[in-house]
Design an enzyme around this catalytic site. Structure first.
Site, PDB file in Angstrom:
ATOM      1  N   LYS A   1       0.837  -1.204   0.000  1.00  0.00           N
ATOM      2  CA  LYS A   1       0.000   0.000   0.000  1.00  0.00           C
ATOM      3  C   LYS A   1       0.871   1.253   0.000  1.00  0.00           C
ATOM      4  O   LYS A   1       0.686   2.149  -0.813  1.00  0.00           O
ATOM      5  CB  LYS A   1      -0.897   0.004   1.245  1.00  0.00           C
ATOM      6  CG  LYS A   1      -1.578   1.330   1.497  1.00  0.00           C
ATOM      7  CD  LYS A   1      -2.452   1.314   2.731  1.00  0.00           C
ATOM      8  CE  LYS A   1      -1.733   1.623   4.022  1.00  0.00           C
ATOM      9  NZ  LYS A   1      -1.494   3.048   4.292  1.00  0.00           N
ATOM     10  N   ASN A   2       1.814   1.313   0.937  1.00  0.00           N
ATOM     11  CA  ASN A   2       2.586   2.552   1.089  1.00  0.00           C
ATOM     12  C   ASN A   2       3.489   2.818  -0.115  1.00  0.00           C
ATOM     13  O   ASN A   2       3.795   3.964  -0.412  1.00  0.00           O
ATOM     14  CB  ASN A   2       3.400   2.526   2.382  1.00  0.00           C
ATOM     15  CG  ASN A   2       2.510   2.714   3.602  1.00  0.00           C
ATOM     16  OD1 ASN A   2       1.325   3.037   3.474  1.00  0.00           O
ATOM     17  ND2 ASN A   2       3.061   2.500   4.782  1.00  0.00           N
TER      18      ASN A   2
ATOM     19  N   CYS B   1      -4.293  13.155  13.217  1.00  0.00           N
ATOM     20  CA  CYS B   1      -4.937  11.866  12.983  1.00  0.00           C
ATOM     21  C   CYS B   1      -4.832  11.072  14.268  1.00  0.00           C
ATOM     22  O   CYS B   1      -4.244  11.536  15.242  1.00  0.00           O
ATOM     23  CB  CYS B   1      -4.293  11.131  11.818  1.00  0.00           C
ATOM     24  SG  CYS B   1      -2.697  10.456  12.229  1.00  0.00           S
TER      25      CYS B   1
ATOM     26  N   ARG C   1       1.346  14.465  13.511  1.00  0.00           N
ATOM     27  CA  ARG C   1       1.873  14.197  12.172  1.00  0.00           C
ATOM     28  C   ARG C   1       1.975  15.433  11.280  1.00  0.00           C
ATOM     29  O   ARG C   1       1.233  15.577  10.301  1.00  0.00           O
ATOM     30  CB  ARG C   1       1.051  13.098  11.487  1.00  0.00           C
ATOM     31  CG  ARG C   1       1.090  11.804  12.265  1.00  0.00           C
ATOM     32  CD  ARG C   1       0.379  10.685  11.577  1.00  0.00           C
ATOM     33  NE  ARG C   1       1.179  10.063  10.545  1.00  0.00           N
ATOM     34  CZ  ARG C   1       0.803   8.992   9.859  1.00  0.00           C
ATOM     35  NH1 ARG C   1      -0.363   8.437  10.120  1.00  0.00           N
ATOM     36  NH2 ARG C   1       1.573   8.474   8.933  1.00  0.00           N
TER      37      ARG C   1
ATOM     38  N   ASP D   1       4.676   0.243  12.070  1.00  0.00           N
ATOM     39  CA  ASP D   1       3.424  -0.301  11.536  1.00  0.00           C
ATOM     40  C   ASP D   1       3.207  -1.772  11.920  1.00  0.00           C
ATOM     41  O   ASP D   1       2.169  -2.345  11.575  1.00  0.00           O
ATOM     42  CB  ASP D   1       3.389  -0.156  10.007  1.00  0.00           C
ATOM     43  CG  ASP D   1       3.131   1.283   9.578  1.00  0.00           C
ATOM     44  OD1 ASP D   1       2.842   2.127  10.438  1.00  0.00           O
ATOM     45  OD2 ASP D   1       3.222   1.564   8.365  1.00  0.00           O
TER      46      ASP D   1
ATOM     47  N   ARG E   1      -8.717   0.100   4.506  1.00  0.00           N
ATOM     48  CA  ARG E   1      -7.752   1.033   3.900  1.00  0.00           C
ATOM     49  C   ARG E   1      -6.445   0.306   3.601  1.00  0.00           C
ATOM     50  O   ARG E   1      -5.722   0.698   2.696  1.00  0.00           O
ATOM     51  CB  ARG E   1      -7.452   2.182   4.869  1.00  0.00           C
ATOM     52  CG  ARG E   1      -8.613   3.100   5.110  1.00  0.00           C
ATOM     53  CD  ARG E   1      -8.174   4.243   5.979  1.00  0.00           C
ATOM     54  NE  ARG E   1      -6.873   4.727   5.525  1.00  0.00           N
ATOM     55  CZ  ARG E   1      -6.004   5.368   6.289  1.00  0.00           C
ATOM     56  NH1 ARG E   1      -6.283   5.616   7.540  1.00  0.00           N
ATOM     57  NH2 ARG E   1      -4.849   5.775   5.806  1.00  0.00           N
TER      58      ARG E   1
END
Ligand code: UD1
Length: 423
Positions: free
Chosen positions: A22-23, A118, A123, A309, A401
């Site tokens: 994803k990233n 968030c 961030r 993560d 997501r």
């Protein structure tokens, strides 16, 4: 809103295919803005964040065609129609800021909404902005937007020396520097595999880049970039997450497409906990057969250290370890929001600022819990696999997501996981 229902206590056996990252995909997609030729990405993950980036690029005039059920994306930015990333999209996904560097480099201007806070902390984007200023960008913060313009004649190469490692800021300035006049040196650059993947893609488009994967990246600007096709690297976070599934509830899983070099620091910790990892011809096979796992201490760090993560998922494993584990979160403030939810399942966790002490218990117990962010939601599913009885993870929109068909992938190896449609 959908929930995920997990019935704990079933050993796993089988294969799980690992999707594209994803990233990585979220930074490869905006790279299309640098060129008027098409960019084709293969091995793209099918996730709602990718749809959000698609919408954002379309709003700028990029044509996006999805093929093979979304696994192949063809992006063409030959006729851009806008340079503004609206608050409505940016607030959904911080990675929207990654259009700033490419727009500025190609169009000479960009207006991007500031992302705001968030769930895992403030961030900020100050590092993105100061890096682009080093390439000559002029920035003005107004009405919640960054209004950025390149000097006449375009961006120019410069020295960017980051005071702290930022993945996104490295990506933004790396993309911008490909079209800047002269040489850019990025010092204290992030070394994540997603940066290496981006550099490889940009090079396939004709960019001149050296040093990706180390802390100094050098970019020699070129006039224009060309069409290219690039395969998105495997998702190391999805990989680590599924490696933890058999570690938590016993049995084995072979993660197809997994690579040790993507998750080396994480594998060291699994090994120390007593989990067996084998490299196979097709990926990584993880197994746990008997006894409790051992407690281990974990501190999150930029790559090649232990990834933030995977911290929540690792905590889910350590909840049932034999002994006391200490987890230290060094990347994001406020990233232990899964801890109180795990405690509702019987875990013993004491959080003090950026430190959590986990005293392993013999068994977790199923409970209704709430997901607070993407990685937190999957950590609760993992905990549910090990727990006695049923766990209901509510508010799973975060999960979609970042995880492709989680219930199908886990279901295929023997876990009892199902999606309950929200009312
Ligand atoms: C990326 C990943 C995210 C991962 C994180 C760290 C994407 C889309 N997201 O996020 O999943 O958790 O890397 O591996 O790739 N910071 C500043 N100012 C800035 C930018 C960052 O102070 O301008 C701080 C952040 O608040 C954080 C640290 O730097 O404390 C690292 O953040 P960064 O590496 O930039 O994370 P992201 O790129 O946002």
């Amino acid at each position: 809103m959908d929930s995920i229902l997990v019935e704990g206590g079933h050993e796993l056996a089988g294969e799980i295919p690992i999707a594209g990252a994803k990233n990585a995909c979220l930074t490869l997609m905006p790279a299309t803005l640098l060129s008027d030729g098409p960019l084709t990405l293969t091995n793209a993950p099918r996730l709602s964040d990718i749809q959000t980036m698609t919408q954002l690029l379309q709003s700028l005039g990029t044509e996006v065609t999805q093929m093979q059920g979304g696994q192949v994306l063809s992006l063409s930015s030959h006729a851009l129609t806008g340079t503004r990333a609206d608050y409505d999209i940016v607030r959904k996904m911080r990675a929207s800021i990654l259009v700033l560097g490419p727009l500025l480099a190609r169009e000479g201007r960009a207006e991007v909404s500031l992302p705001g806070g968030c769930a895992i902390g403030a961030r900020p984007v100050d590092l993105h902005l100061s890096a682009l200023e080093k390439l000559g960008a002029e920035l003005d913060l107004r009405d919640g937007y960054v209004h950025a313009t390149a000097p006449s004649g375009g961006l120019r190469g410069g020295i960017v020396d980051f005071p702290l490692v930022s993945v996104g800021a490295t990506e933004n300035v790396l993309m911008a520097a490909t079209l800047a006049r002269g040489t850019t040196e990025i010092r204290n650059a992030a070394r994540e595999p997603e940066i290496v993947d981006l550099a490889e893609c940009l090079r396939a488009m004709g960019a001149r880049i050296e040093g990706e994967g180390t802390s100094t990246i050098t970019v020699e600007g070129v006039e224009a970039l060309s069409p290219a096709t690039h395969r998105v690297v495997s998702d190391r976070i999805e990989l680590g997450t599924y490696m933890l599934a058999p570690a938590i509830c016993g049995g084995w899983v072979e993660c197809i497409g997994g690579r040790m070099d993507l998750v080396a620091a994480f594998c060291e910790k699994l090994d120390a906990a007593g989990i067996t990892i084998e490299e196979t011809a097709r990926g990584l096979k993880v197994s746990r057969h008997n006894g409790r796992v051992r407690a281990v201490d974990v501190a999150t760090e930029p790559f090649p250290g232990f990834p933030t993560d995977l911290q929540a998922q690792m905590m889910a494993l350590l909840c049932t370890a034999d002994g006391v584990s200490r987890l230290e979160e060094n990347i994001f403030e406020n990233r232990f929001m899964h801890a109180p939810e795990l405690m509702r399942m019987g875990a013993r966790i004491d959080v003090q600022g950026g430190h959590a002490t986990v005293t392993g218990v013999e068994r977790l117990k199923g409970a209704p819990v709430m997901a607070t962010d993407l990685r937190a939601s999957v950590s609760l599913i993992l905990a549910g696999l090990a727990a006695e009885g049923e766990t209901i993870v509510n508010r799973v929109y975060h999960l979609d997501r970042g995880y492709e068909r989680v219930e199908e992938k886990l279901g295929a190896v023997g876990a009892r996981v199902s999606r309950v449609a929200g009312r």
